[in-house]
Design a protein around this motif. Sequence first.
Motif, PDB file in Angstrom:
ATOM      1  N   GLY A   5       0.796  -1.227   0.000  1.00  0.00           N
ATOM      2  CA  GLY A   5       0.000   0.000   0.000  1.00  0.00           C
ATOM      3  C   GLY A   5       0.823   1.270   0.000  1.00  0.00           C
ATOM      4  O   GLY A   5       0.273   2.364   0.078  1.00  0.00           O
ATOM      5  N   LEU A   6       2.146   1.140  -0.116  1.00  0.00           N
ATOM      6  CA  LEU A   6       3.028   2.312  -0.074  1.00  0.00           C
ATOM      7  C   LEU A   6       3.595   2.674  -1.441  1.00  0.00           C
ATOM      8  O   LEU A   6       4.451   3.552  -1.533  1.00  0.00           O
ATOM      9  CB  LEU A   6       4.180   2.055   0.910  1.00  0.00           C
TER      10      LEU A   6
ATOM     11  N   PHE B   3       0.315 -15.914 -15.697  1.00  0.00           N
ATOM     12  CA  PHE B   3      -0.577 -16.503 -14.708  1.00  0.00           C
ATOM     13  C   PHE B   3      -0.851 -15.502 -13.592  1.00  0.00           C
ATOM     14  O   PHE B   3      -0.250 -15.560 -12.523  1.00  0.00           O
ATOM     15  CB  PHE B   3       0.098 -17.764 -14.146  1.00  0.00           C
ATOM     16  N   VAL B   4      -1.758 -14.561 -13.833  1.00  0.00           N
ATOM     17  CA  VAL B   4      -2.147 -13.585 -12.820  1.00  0.00           C
ATOM     18  C   VAL B   4      -3.468 -14.060 -12.223  1.00  0.00           C
ATOM     19  O   VAL B   4      -4.476 -14.151 -12.931  1.00  0.00           O
ATOM     20  CB  VAL B   4      -2.299 -12.168 -13.414  1.00  0.00           C
TER      21      VAL B   4
ATOM     22  N   THR C  87      -5.549  -6.390  -6.659  1.00  0.00           N
ATOM     23  CA  THR C  87      -4.526  -5.346  -6.571  1.00  0.00           C
ATOM     24  C   THR C  87      -3.555  -5.474  -7.732  1.00  0.00           C
ATOM     25  O   THR C  87      -3.232  -4.478  -8.387  1.00  0.00           O
ATOM     26  CB  THR C  87      -3.778  -5.430  -5.226  1.00  0.00           C
ATOM     27  N   ALA C  88      -3.094  -6.687  -8.008  1.00  0.00           N
ATOM     28  CA  ALA C  88      -2.158  -6.896  -9.117  1.00  0.00           C
ATOM     29  C   ALA C  88      -2.828  -6.644 -10.461  1.00  0.00           C
ATOM     30  O   ALA C  88      -2.269  -5.948 -11.321  1.00  0.00           O
ATOM     31  CB  ALA C  88      -1.590  -8.312  -9.066  1.00  0.00           C
ATOM     32  N   VAL C  89      -4.029  -7.168 -10.662  1.00  0.00           N
ATOM     33  CA  VAL C  89      -4.726  -6.978 -11.938  1.00  0.00           C
ATOM     34  C   VAL C  89      -4.917  -5.487 -12.208  1.00  0.00           C
ATOM     35  O   VAL C  89      -4.642  -4.996 -13.310  1.00  0.00           O
ATOM     36  CB  VAL C  89      -6.076  -7.732 -11.953  1.00  0.00           C
ATOM     37  N   ARG C  90      -5.353  -4.746 -11.208  1.00  0.00           N
ATOM     38  CA  ARG C  90      -5.569  -3.299 -11.358  1.00  0.00           C
ATOM     39  C   ARG C  90      -4.254  -2.575 -11.680  1.00  0.00           C
ATOM     40  O   ARG C  90      -4.207  -1.733 -12.577  1.00  0.00           O
ATOM     41  CB  ARG C  90      -6.212  -2.736 -10.087  1.00  0.00           C
ATOM     42  N   LEU C  91      -3.176  -2.915 -10.978  1.00  0.00           N
ATOM     43  CA  LEU C  91      -1.880  -2.273 -11.234  1.00  0.00           C
ATOM     44  C   LEU C  91      -1.429  -2.539 -12.661  1.00  0.00           C
ATOM     45  O   LEU C  91      -1.020  -1.618 -13.378  1.00  0.00           O
ATOM     46  CB  LEU C  91      -0.825  -2.757 -10.241  1.00  0.00           C
TER      47      LEU C  91
END
Length: 163
Positions: free
Chosen positions: A89-90, A116-117, A123-127
């Motif tokens: 979150g930083l 492979f996401v 959080t990863a998909v959005r980033l």
Amino acid sequence: MTLRPATAADHDAIWSIFHAVIASGDTYVFDPAMSREAALAYWFHEGTRPWVAEAGGIIAGTFILKANNPGLGSHVANAAFMVSPAARGLGTGKLMASHCLDEARRLGFRAMQFNFVVSTNTTAVRLWQQLGFRIIGTLPGAYRHSRLGYVDAHVMFRSLLED
């Protein structure tokens, strides 16, 4: 925060992050019981470029950059990212991802692909989507999530020739 290539001196910190990330069984395919030796052998494998994100002498995250495939597919990069639970979150992940894309371009890669996401790793998909990756395929029920059972996994891709 600074980013630098990882060294053998970083093994303990990388293992600590690696273990914390895979222990929950909700984002990576690695066996949560994977040994330190196996994890470090994977992270420091020949042809893999490991990096760390460091703040105040503390390793906050780590990533690897490598070719997705050998030979005629070696112009497409692949990477993996892990952030310490204390640094989530930083902006550590975004900083590492942006640097990784720049480094991949510098090394001559033409694109980057994540094979492979885990779909529930929002959080990863959005980033990745914020950084220009597209979901180009979804593997139904391909990931055995520790709490949710079988969930989808995405293949994500972006060109490095753009922007």
